[in-house]
Enzyme design. Structure first.
Site, PDB file in Angstrom:
ATOM      1  N   HIS A   1       0.833  -1.203   0.000  1.00  0.00           N
ATOM      2  CA  HIS A   1       0.000   0.000   0.000  1.00  0.00           C
ATOM      3  C   HIS A   1       0.866   1.251   0.000  1.00  0.00           C
ATOM      4  O   HIS A   1       1.923   1.308   0.643  1.00  0.00           O
ATOM      5  CB  HIS A   1      -0.927   0.014   1.218  1.00  0.00           C
ATOM      6  CG  HIS A   1      -2.099   0.922   1.052  1.00  0.00           C
ATOM      7  ND1 HIS A   1      -2.000   2.288   1.117  1.00  0.00           N
ATOM      8  CD2 HIS A   1      -3.405   0.656   0.777  1.00  0.00           C
ATOM      9  CE1 HIS A   1      -3.187   2.824   0.921  1.00  0.00           C
ATOM     10  NE2 HIS A   1      -4.058   1.853   0.709  1.00  0.00           N
ATOM     11  N   HIS A   2       0.385   2.258  -0.727  1.00  0.00           N
ATOM     12  CA  HIS A   2       1.155   3.498  -0.855  1.00  0.00           C
ATOM     13  C   HIS A   2       1.280   4.227   0.482  1.00  0.00           C
ATOM     14  O   HIS A   2       2.155   5.088   0.645  1.00  0.00           O
ATOM     15  CB  HIS A   2       0.490   4.413  -1.890  1.00  0.00           C
ATOM     16  CG  HIS A   2       1.458   5.224  -2.693  1.00  0.00           C
ATOM     17  ND1 HIS A   2       2.646   5.694  -2.171  1.00  0.00           N
ATOM     18  CD2 HIS A   2       1.419   5.666  -3.977  1.00  0.00           C
ATOM     19  CE1 HIS A   2       3.293   6.384  -3.100  1.00  0.00           C
ATOM     20  NE2 HIS A   2       2.577   6.378  -4.200  1.00  0.00           N
ATOM     21  N   CYS A   3       0.426   3.922   1.451  1.00  0.00           N
ATOM     22  CA  CYS A   3       0.578   4.576   2.755  1.00  0.00           C
ATOM     23  C   CYS A   3       1.795   4.043   3.498  1.00  0.00           C
ATOM     24  O   CYS A   3       2.232   4.636   4.491  1.00  0.00           O
ATOM     25  CB  CYS A   3      -0.682   4.403   3.603  1.00  0.00           C
ATOM     26  SG  CYS A   3      -0.951   2.733   4.236  1.00  0.00           S
TER      27      CYS A   3
END
Length: 497
Positions: free
Chosen positions: A148-150
């Protein structure tokens, strides 16, 4: 550390507050817009079994603690989201396998990968997956990675790959089969990890209250370091560049590149030799990034021309992420990225003129420091996240989910590993990056180098991009017209019909 961690919120035992930029990516995801990044890594040699891959990743987990953490968020986003150890973590949940249908060529691989990339990650578990893809032609196999980009940005993902994969063929698969902890590791290492207990909501609330009271002072204390990176000259230059930005937004853009996106994806790629790009760069006095953007501009020109949309003065506005990692932040599992907005001159028919316009555009963005101020704004948003996380979440969702066609695409250019990588003694022979599409943005482009090759990978909404092969062939033609290897322009024209 010179990054945002310098002003990070106090850590409550068992919970690490999410950074401002990481929280933006977390809150921006919704419905048909999963926001993970990833790659498909293709290997020579016999495919390992899933159990071998599970044991391999188990040995690497101590190097990446975030891979055993989940995002813990309070109801209605009343508290700041935090990273906390997964109380029921099992590496088996994250390592999966699937056979690529016969004959296992590029078309079959792309179709399977597009389907897997379209699926969102399970938010109840650590936000990553690895898929063993077997059944490829010529006895090859692949690993599809989703993170995930987070958790991480493109440069961090490249660093992480070098950390997790081996840099030599000496890793002994037999040793892994015999020793669950992996060669060179303490056999009991995997069993010793015990998750830290989750703090109560009351303790998290107390931590948020402390952050709301002391956060502004800590961020002011960290201010000198930030101001050393963002000077008054940067801010003045940014102000001068705003007029140019407004003028750029007034130029006509293609309507088909924006609009609602569905749940399915198309994914394609084309790969070129890095030596060819360097030759073009030297011949025209440009940068590698200028050449890459010129090739992408030709690809968009072909795509729009085939759709009957190309008009005079038309541009494709692209967001170009810019890494702001310092030398001491290599391998940090977080986002350290800013961005600039650039116009790709798709209406210009002359390839040399297109390259010159792109060079001027990118030089202007550098000279007016357009990538500097977003980092300051992110720091200011951190005050809102610390004091009013619910308002921060609502603001992020409103910003990222509102279908305003300010940009038509995202183009990321990440330097990948320059040394060959290995998994279980098998050499990594090809690496294809993946970036998501955003709300109302139907196409994104990722560029990633590996050893002596550069891959252009394109993600698009399935229903609105049946002509995606026109784009990938257009990239090759864009390089050919600047002095690269020949392409087949007739092929792109035929596919556009």
């Amino acid at each position: 550390m010179t990054g945002p961690a310098a002003a990070a919120a106090p850590v409550v035992a068992g919970a690490e507050p999410m950074s401002t930029l990481d929280a933006e990516f977390f809150f921006a995801e919704h419905g048909n817009v999963p926001l993970h990044i990833g790659s498909v890594a293709v290997f020579d040699g016999p495919a390992p079994g899933r159990e071998e891959l599970i044991r391999l990743f188990a040995t690497k987990l101590p190097l990446v603690p975030r891979y055993r953490q989940v995002v813990r968020a309070a109801p209605f986003q009343l508290l700041r989201p935090v990273w906390a150890d997964d109380q029921e973590f099992s590496v088996e949940h994250h390592i999966r396998s699937i056979r690529v249908p016969a004959p296992g060529g590029p078309e079959q691989l792309r179709a399977v990968a597009a389907r897997l990339f379209a699926r969102p990650l399970d938010r109840h578990r650590p936000l990553w997956e690895e898929w063993l893809l077997y059944g490829l032609a010529d006895g090859r196999w692949a690993i599809l990675s989703k993170v995930h980009h987070c958790m991480i940005d493109g440069v961090g993902g490249s660093d992480l790959m070098t950390l997790v994969f081996g840099t030599g063929p000496g890793e002994d698969p037999a040793a892994l089969r015999e020793d669950p902890a992996g060669p060179g590791e303490d056999p009991a290492a995997a069993a010793r990890w015990v998750p830290a207990p989750w703090p109560s909501l009351a303790r998290l609330a107390a931590g948020d209250l402390r952050d709301a009271m002391t956060g502004p002072l800590r961020r002011l204390a960290a201010g000198p370091g930030l101001l050393r990176r963002v000077t008054a000259e940067d801010l003045l230059g940014y102000g001068r560049g705003l007029g140019r930005l407004v003028r750029g937004l007034s130029q006509p853009a293609a309507s088909s590149l924006n609009g609602p996106v569905g749940p399915r994806r198309r994914w394609a790629w084309t790969t070129v030799d890095l030596a060819e790009l360097k030759k073009i760069r030297a011949a025209h006095g440009a940068t590698i990034n200028d050449v890459v953007l010129a090739a992408i501009t030709r690809a968009f020109r072909d795509l729009l021309e085939g759709r009957g949309e190309l008009t005079e003065r038309m541009v494709v506005r692209t967001m170009v992420p810019v890494s702001v990692r310092g030398p001491d932040e290599r391998g940090a599992v977080t986002n350290r990225v800013s961005a600039v907005l650039a116009n790709l001159p798709v209406s210009e028919p002359d390839p040399l003129r297109r390259l010159a316009l792109i060079r001027r555009e990118m030089d202007g963005l550098k000279h007016t420091h357009q990538a500097a101020t977003p980092e300051v704004l992110t720091g200011l948003l951190g005050l809102i996240l610390g004091a009013a996380p619910a308002w921060f979440a609502l603001g992020t969702q409103a910003t990222f989910r509102t279908p305003l066609p300010l940009i038509q695409t995202v183009t990321t250019n990440v330097p990948g590993p320059r040394q060959p990588l290995y998994v279980l003694g098998r050499p990594l022979t090809a690496l294809y990056p993946y970036v998501p599409i955003g709300n109302a943005v139907r196409i994104s482009v990722a560029i990633l180098s590996y050893v002596d090759a550069i891959c252009f990978s394109v993600t698009a909404d399935h229903d609105f991009s049946p002509d995606l092969d026109v784009f990938t062939e257009g990239i090759r033609c864009g390089l050919a017209e600047l002095g690269g290897p020949a392409c087949d322009p007739g092929k792109a024209s035929a596919m556009a019909k």
